[in-house]
Design a protein around this motif. Structure first.
Motif, mmCIF file in Angstrom:
data_model
loop_
_atom_site.group_PDB
_atom_site.id
_atom_site.type_symbol
_atom_site.label_atom_id
_atom_site.label_comp_id
_atom_site.label_asym_id
_atom_site.label_seq_id
_atom_site.Cartn_x
_atom_site.Cartn_y
_atom_site.Cartn_z
ATOM 1 N N UNK A 74 0.822 -1.206 0.000
ATOM 2 C CA UNK A 74 0.000 0.000 0.000
ATOM 3 C C UNK A 74 0.860 1.261 0.000
ATOM 4 N N UNK A 75 1.998 1.215 0.685
ATOM 5 C CA UNK A 75 2.899 2.365 0.683
ATOM 6 C C UNK A 75 3.406 2.656 -0.727
ATOM 7 N N UNK A 76 3.775 1.603 -1.461
ATOM 8 C CA UNK A 76 4.213 1.807 -2.841
ATOM 9 C C UNK A 76 3.097 2.452 -3.655
ATOM 10 N N UNK A 77 1.883 1.993 -3.454
ATOM 11 C CA UNK A 77 0.732 2.521 -4.193
ATOM 12 C C UNK A 77 0.454 3.972 -3.793
ATOM 13 N N UNK A 78 0.439 4.230 -2.492
ATOM 14 C CA UNK A 78 0.143 5.568 -1.975
ATOM 15 C C UNK A 78 1.184 6.577 -2.433
ATOM 16 N N UNK A 79 2.453 6.169 -2.477
ATOM 17 C CA UNK A 79 3.535 7.077 -2.847
ATOM 18 C C UNK A 79 3.883 7.024 -4.327
ATOM 19 N N UNK A 80 2.974 6.520 -5.131
ATOM 20 C CA UNK A 80 3.146 6.563 -6.583
ATOM 21 C C UNK A 80 2.581 7.890 -7.080
ATOM 22 N N UNK A 81 2.954 8.324 -8.276
ATOM 23 C CA UNK A 81 2.408 9.580 -8.803
ATOM 24 C C UNK A 81 0.877 9.594 -8.894
ATOM 25 N N UNK A 82 0.262 8.428 -8.947
ATOM 26 C CA UNK A 82 -1.205 8.340 -9.003
ATOM 27 C C UNK A 82 -1.824 8.141 -7.623
#
Length: 103
Positions: free
Chosen positions: A69-77
């Protein structure tokens, strides 16, 4: 004798180990968000600071947040909640604050 060339990311990550440089980097990213309304640039900058300092696995362990989730949250999207950004910044040694707009 030849010098070993380093890639851009290595140089940036090395500079982000310095707390003042990381703060300035995040400040510039926030200013960019204020100008164009695109949060992605700030999230990518925050992710770079996390990766340079401790990495996502360490952040997940210390904050109790899910690594994927951290990878997802800290993605440009990404579209994180304010408390998530605050928690990440706190782990990095920063906090959110309000500043007056300078004319």
């Amino acid at each position: 004798m030849s010098k070993k060339l380093r890639n851009h990311d290595e140089v940036v990550f090395e500079q982000l180990l310095n707390p003042e440089m990381a703060k300035a980097y995040l400040d510039v990213a926030l200013e960019e968000y204020e100008q164009d309304g695109d949060l992605g640039f700030f999230l990518e900058a925050l992710r770079n600071v996390v990766e340079a300092r401790s990495g996502m696995t360490s952040l997940a362990e210390k904050t109790g947040l899910n690594r994927q989730n951290l990878y997802r949250v800290l993605s440009p999207e990404g579209n994180p909640e304010l408390r998530t950004i605050s928690l990440i910044l706190h782990h990095l040694g920063y906090r959110l604050s309000v500043q007056p707009i300078q004319s």
